[in-house]
Design a protein around this motif. Structure first.
Motif, PDB file in Angstrom:
ATOM      1  N   LEU A 163       8.753   6.501  -0.108  1.00 14.25           N
ATOM      2  CA  LEU A 163       7.616   6.083   0.073  1.00 14.25           C
ATOM      3  C   LEU A 163       6.917   7.268   0.826  1.00 14.25           C
ATOM      4  CD1 LEU A 163       9.621   2.470   0.184  1.00 14.25           C
ATOM      5  CD2 LEU A 163       8.269   3.981  -2.035  1.00 14.25           C
ATOM      6  N   ALA A 164       5.363   6.957   0.433  1.00 15.71           N
ATOM      7  CA  ALA A 164       4.813   7.735   1.402  1.00 15.71           C
ATOM      8  C   ALA A 164       3.538   6.163   1.484  1.00 15.71           C
ATOM      9  CB  ALA A 164       4.250   8.877   0.588  1.00 15.71           C
ATOM     10  N   ASP A 165       2.920   6.732   3.009  1.00 15.34           N
ATOM     11  CA  ASP A 165       1.475   6.089   2.853  1.00 15.34           C
ATOM     12  C   ASP A 165       1.883   4.724   3.802  1.00 15.34           C
ATOM     13  OD1 ASP A 165      -0.297   8.439   1.975  1.00 15.34           O
ATOM     14  OD2 ASP A 165       0.243   7.427  -0.039  1.00 15.34           O
ATOM     15  N   CYS A 166       2.943   4.742   4.773  1.00 19.23           N
ATOM     16  CA  CYS A 166       3.593   3.298   4.808  1.00 19.23           C
ATOM     17  C   CYS A 166       2.480   2.655   5.531  1.00 19.23           C
ATOM     18  CB  CYS A 166       5.236   4.029   5.424  1.00 19.23           C
ATOM     19  SG  CYS A 166       5.948   3.741   3.322  1.00 19.23           S
ATOM     20  N   LYS A 167       2.739   1.530   5.616  1.00 22.71           N
ATOM     21  CA  LYS A 167       1.827   0.703   6.212  1.00 22.71           C
ATOM     22  C   LYS A 167       2.463  -0.080   7.185  1.00 22.71           C
ATOM     23  CE  LYS A 167      -2.196   2.336   4.155  1.00 22.71           C
ATOM     24  NZ  LYS A 167      -1.395   3.488   2.980  1.00 22.71           N
ATOM     25  N   PRO A 168       2.066  -0.781   8.738  1.00 25.13           N
ATOM     26  CA  PRO A 168       2.180  -1.449   9.486  1.00 25.13           C
ATOM     27  C   PRO A 168       1.922  -2.379   8.864  1.00 25.13           C
ATOM     28  CG  PRO A 168       0.499   0.056  10.570  1.00 25.13           C
ATOM     29  CD  PRO A 168       0.495   0.509   9.125  1.00 25.13           C
ATOM     30  N   GLY A 169       3.099  -4.142   9.046  1.00 24.04           N
ATOM     31  CA  GLY A 169       2.924  -5.125   8.864  1.00 24.04           C
ATOM     32  C   GLY A 169       3.228  -4.834   7.085  1.00 24.04           C
ATOM     33  N   THR A 170       4.518  -4.242   6.811  1.00 25.07           N
ATOM     34  CA  THR A 170       5.229  -3.930   5.206  1.00 25.07           C
ATOM     35  C   THR A 170       6.904  -3.412   6.030  1.00 25.07           C
ATOM     36  OG1 THR A 170       4.803  -1.530   4.798  1.00 25.07           O
ATOM     37  CG2 THR A 170       3.166  -3.166   3.827  1.00 25.07           C
ATOM     38  N   PRO A 171       7.735  -3.900   5.216  1.00 26.19           N
ATOM     39  CA  PRO A 171       9.065  -3.434   5.285  1.00 26.19           C
ATOM     40  C   PRO A 171       9.039  -1.608   5.827  1.00 26.19           C
ATOM     41  CG  PRO A 171       9.252  -5.088   3.281  1.00 26.19           C
ATOM     42  CD  PRO A 171       7.545  -4.612   3.908  1.00 26.19           C
ATOM     43  N   ALA A 172       8.685  -0.849   5.124  1.00 29.29           N
ATOM     44  CA  ALA A 172       9.029   0.084   5.308  1.00 29.29           C
ATOM     45  C   ALA A 172       8.456   0.808   6.577  1.00 29.29           C
ATOM     46  CB  ALA A 172       8.167   1.291   3.560  1.00 29.29           C
ATOM     47  N   TYR A 173       7.606   0.525   7.103  1.00 29.09           N
ATOM     48  CA  TYR A 173       7.330   0.596   7.984  1.00 29.09           C
ATOM     49  C   TYR A 173       7.583  -0.019   9.425  1.00 29.09           C
ATOM     50  CZ  TYR A 173       3.524   2.658  12.113  1.00 29.09           C
ATOM     51  OH  TYR A 173       3.087   2.787  12.709  1.00 29.09           O
ATOM     52  N   GLY A 181      20.017   1.155   3.597  1.00 30.12           N
ATOM     53  CA  GLY A 181      20.095   1.972   2.109  1.00 30.12           C
ATOM     54  C   GLY A 181      18.796   2.864   1.968  1.00 30.12           C
ATOM     55  N   PRO A 182      19.046   3.983   0.820  1.00 29.15           N
ATOM     56  CA  PRO A 182      18.594   5.472   0.751  1.00 29.15           C
ATOM     57  C   PRO A 182      17.673   5.604   0.247  1.00 29.15           C
ATOM     58  CG  PRO A 182      19.865   4.621  -1.709  1.00 29.15           C
ATOM     59  CD  PRO A 182      19.991   3.821   0.020  1.00 29.15           C
ATOM     60  N   VAL A 183      16.529   4.808   1.403  1.00 34.88           N
ATOM     61  CA  VAL A 183      14.656   5.016   0.840  1.00 34.88           C
ATOM     62  C   VAL A 183      14.746   5.218   1.616  1.00 34.88           C
ATOM     63  CG1 VAL A 183      12.586   3.683   0.239  1.00 34.88           C
ATOM     64  CG2 VAL A 183      15.011   2.328  -0.103  1.00 34.88           C
ATOM     65  N   ALA A 184      13.517   6.257   2.518  1.00 34.27           N
ATOM     66  CA  ALA A 184      12.830   6.583   3.380  1.00 34.27           C
ATOM     67  C   ALA A 184      11.404   6.878   3.331  1.00 34.27           C
ATOM     68  CB  ALA A 184      12.890   8.659   2.949  1.00 34.27           C
ATOM     69  N   SER A 185      11.165   6.595   4.055  1.00 29.59           N
ATOM     70  CA  SER A 185      10.077   5.897   4.710  1.00 29.59           C
ATOM     71  C   SER A 185       9.289   6.601   4.868  1.00 29.59           C
ATOM     72  CB  SER A 185       9.438   4.560   5.853  1.00 29.59           C
ATOM     73  OG  SER A 185      10.502   3.704   4.440  1.00 29.59           O
ATOM     74  N   ILE A 186       7.326   7.663   4.311  1.00 30.41           N
ATOM     75  CA  ILE A 186       7.159   8.334   4.486  1.00 30.41           C
ATOM     76  C   ILE A 186       5.382   8.295   5.767  1.00 30.41           C
ATOM     77  CG2 ILE A 186       5.909  11.236   4.972  1.00 30.41           C
ATOM     78  CD1 ILE A 186       7.981  11.117   3.102  1.00 30.41           C
ATOM     79  N   GLY A 221       0.990  -0.957   0.220  1.00 31.32           N
ATOM     80  CA  GLY A 221       0.350  -0.084   0.243  1.00 31.32           C
ATOM     81  C   GLY A 221       0.815   1.301  -0.025  1.00 31.32           C
ATOM     82  N   ALA A 222       2.280   0.972   0.166  1.00 31.37           N
ATOM     83  CA  ALA A 222       2.267   2.220   0.015  1.00 31.37           C
ATOM     84  C   ALA A 222       3.100   3.076  -1.669  1.00 31.37           C
ATOM     85  CB  ALA A 222       4.636   1.973   0.160  1.00 31.37           C
ATOM     86  N   THR A 223       3.495   4.035  -1.075  1.00 34.34           N
ATOM     87  CA  THR A 223       2.890   5.051  -3.158  1.00 34.34           C
ATOM     88  C   THR A 223       4.554   5.299  -2.914  1.00 34.34           C
ATOM     89  OG1 THR A 223       0.818   5.987  -2.300  1.00 34.34           O
ATOM     90  CG2 THR A 223       2.270   7.269  -3.393  1.00 34.34           C
ATOM     91  N   LEU A 224       5.295   5.434  -4.233  1.00 33.52           N
ATOM     92  CA  LEU A 224       5.814   5.808  -4.774  1.00 33.52           C
ATOM     93  C   LEU A 224       6.050   7.496  -5.124  1.00 33.52           C
ATOM     94  CD1 LEU A 224       9.163   4.923  -5.105  1.00 33.52           C
ATOM     95  CD2 LEU A 224       8.461   4.474  -7.354  1.00 33.52           C
ATOM     96  N   LEU A 225       7.059   7.846  -4.376  1.00 33.63           N
ATOM     97  CA  LEU A 225       6.947   9.731  -4.858  1.00 33.63           C
ATOM     98  C   LEU A 225       8.008   9.833  -5.584  1.00 33.63           C
ATOM     99  CD1 LEU A 225       5.993  11.351  -1.180  1.00 33.63           C
ATOM    100  CD2 LEU A 225       4.987  10.552  -3.758  1.00 33.63           C
TER     101      LEU A 225
END
Length: 481
Positions: free
Chosen positions: A371-381, A387-392, A348-352
């Protein structure tokens, strides 16, 4: 500050049989794919011999006073500075660190040596105390315990082993290092420079072994304690094995540090600092800013400016002075990042921006990604994206932002952006469930401040004088009057 030590967990074949143990280590330049150096792994008896030699060196070293140990650390600092160019070049070739950041790392290590030399004698000095209602005297002395086994990752090839080494050399212990395989050359060069600085042979040495032999080192009778920096999975294994053998550990493990952008934040400062905090060391730092928890009131302003800044980052040759982002450390790390981002988008994350590496290009280059809209249960959250990946993550208000920040199994560091310093201090002290908190700033480590975390980020502290007392025997000596 650690790597995602996926390589610390043995791989499995389809029939669930372990991959046959390797006999050599091959280092490789992640920017070019070039093979660098091949090293033979040691046998169990060779590794045990290094442990035994370290114990023999310790038996002499422990007799020196703290004041007698300090000049060795000052000399190591001098030799490191003299070899800064050589060491920085090696780090860049082995794991992709920006050459200019390697120079900074060497300077930090030299400062750690000098801080320890300056402050160690007082921090570890005997303490006189009263007991039995003040009628009798006692002495607390901090005695060295022996050989410390240091298991370290690749992301800071000199700093990680040096912060353990400096503290324990001052405390009177010996150190045996198992470095990450991809920066084997850096570990061996550090040992050689310590010898050049006059450190007694055997007091600090490096073993080149696989996981099975490493486990046996932990169990070795002459190893008195274990310190490890790496993933929480590898830390759990090492901590369990050490505890089974009744050995103390210090574990500095993973994290997905949250940086809060509160309703009254200075947005320009927050954007500039958060970009720096996410991309420092190519984004491969345990205390990197990783999750950006932004309140509704400033969400649109922060996100639009943050994305534009990330888009403008110059990725390229880590030896180029103008490069802002180099390659990630290895093909394995690159593949892990690709998989984590894909799973987060599926969740469910959005790639910005970013997220589109050229998998066929030479080198392990992953672009600055948001990455925006990062949700519980996913790696971004939930996990650590090394590495150079930001989770918003959007928060309703300041209170909700603090809740989201603590909604993590990790607890290493974090940050708060607000114009109200008193509020920030209150949130940091009373609510942020981490070992370290930055207010309106970003930084990796400071020799005069404790470094370490809570929860799945591990336990124990380094720096600030705390590390010098982790592996000593606080011995009570009772006097009759």
């Amino acid at each position: 500050m650690k790597s995602n030590l996926a390589s610390d967990v043995p791989e499995r074949l389809p029939n669930d049989q372990k991959v046959p143990p390797m006999s050599t280590i091959q280092t490789k330049n992640p920017a070019t794919g070039e093979n660098l150096q091949t090293y033979d792994l040691m046998s169990e008896s060779e590794a045990f011999g290094i442990v035994e030699a370290a114990h023999e060196a310790f038996l002499d070293w422990r007799k020196k006073s703290h004041e007698e140990r300090a000049p060795y650390l000052r000399k190591i600092a001098e030799v490191l500075r003299d070899n800064a160019d050589k060491f920085s070049e090696l780090m860049t070739k082995e794991m992709g660190k920006l050459y200019k950041d390697g120079k900074t790392e060497i300077e930090i290590c030299a400062r750690i040596c000098e801080y320890t030399a300056d402050n160690g004698p007082d921090a570890l000095a005997d303490e006189e105390r009263q007991h039995s209602g003040g009628k009798k005297r006692g002495i607390v002395t901090y005695s060295p315990i022996g050989v410390i086994y240091s298991v370290q990752p690749w992301n800071f090839p000199v700093y990680q082993p040096m912060r353990v080494l400096a503290a324990n050399i001052m405390a009177g212990n010996a150190v045996v290092l198992k470095h990450a395989s991809i920066c084997t050359g850096s570990g061996l060069l550090l040992r050689d420079l310590c010898l050049e600085a006059g450190l007694p042979k055997g007091l600090f040495d490096v073993i080149l072994v696989g996981h099975d032999v490493s486990d046996k080192i932990i169990e070795h009778d002459l190893v008195r304690a274990v310190t490890m920096t790496g993933s929480d999975g590898a830390g759990s294994h090492i901590g369990e094995l050490a505890a089974k053998n009744l050995k103390k550990t210090v574990l500095e493990l993973g994290s997905n540090d949250a940086y809060l952008v509160l309703e009254d934040a200075d947005i320009d400062l927050a954007v500039k600092t958060c970009v720096q905090g996410r991309l420092y060391n190519n984004g491969e730092t345990c205390v990197s800013a990783k999750r950006f928890v932004v309140t509704d009131a400033v969400y649109d302003d922060f996100v639009s400016a943050f994305v534009e800044s990330m888009k403008s980052v110059k990725m390229g040759d880590p030896f180029d002075e103008d490069t802002q982002l180099g390659p990630v450390s290895s093909e394995e790390q690159f593949d892990t990042l690709v998989e984590q981002v894909a799973k987060s988008l599926d969740g469910g994350a959005t790639l910005l921006c970013g997220g589109d590496p050229d998998k066929d290009a030479k080198g392990c280059y992953y672009p600055a990604t948001v990455l925006a809209d990062c949700k519980p249960g996913t790696p971004a959250y939930d996990d650590e994206l090394f590495g150079p990946v930001a989770s918003i993550i959007r928060a309703k208000d300041d209170e909700d932002a603090m809740r989201i920040a603590n909604d993590s199994r990790y607890g290493l560091g974090g940050g708060i952006f607000t114009k109200d310093e008193d509020k920030a201090i209150r949130l940091a002290r009373d609510h942020f469930d981490t070992g370290m908190v930055r207010i309106n700033s970003f930084g990796a480590a400071d020799p005069n401040m404790p470094f370490g975390g809570v929860k799945d980020s591990g336990y124990g502290r380094e720096h600030g004088g705390f590390g010098m007392k982790e592996f000593v025997n606080a011995k009570a000596i009772f006097l009759p009057s």
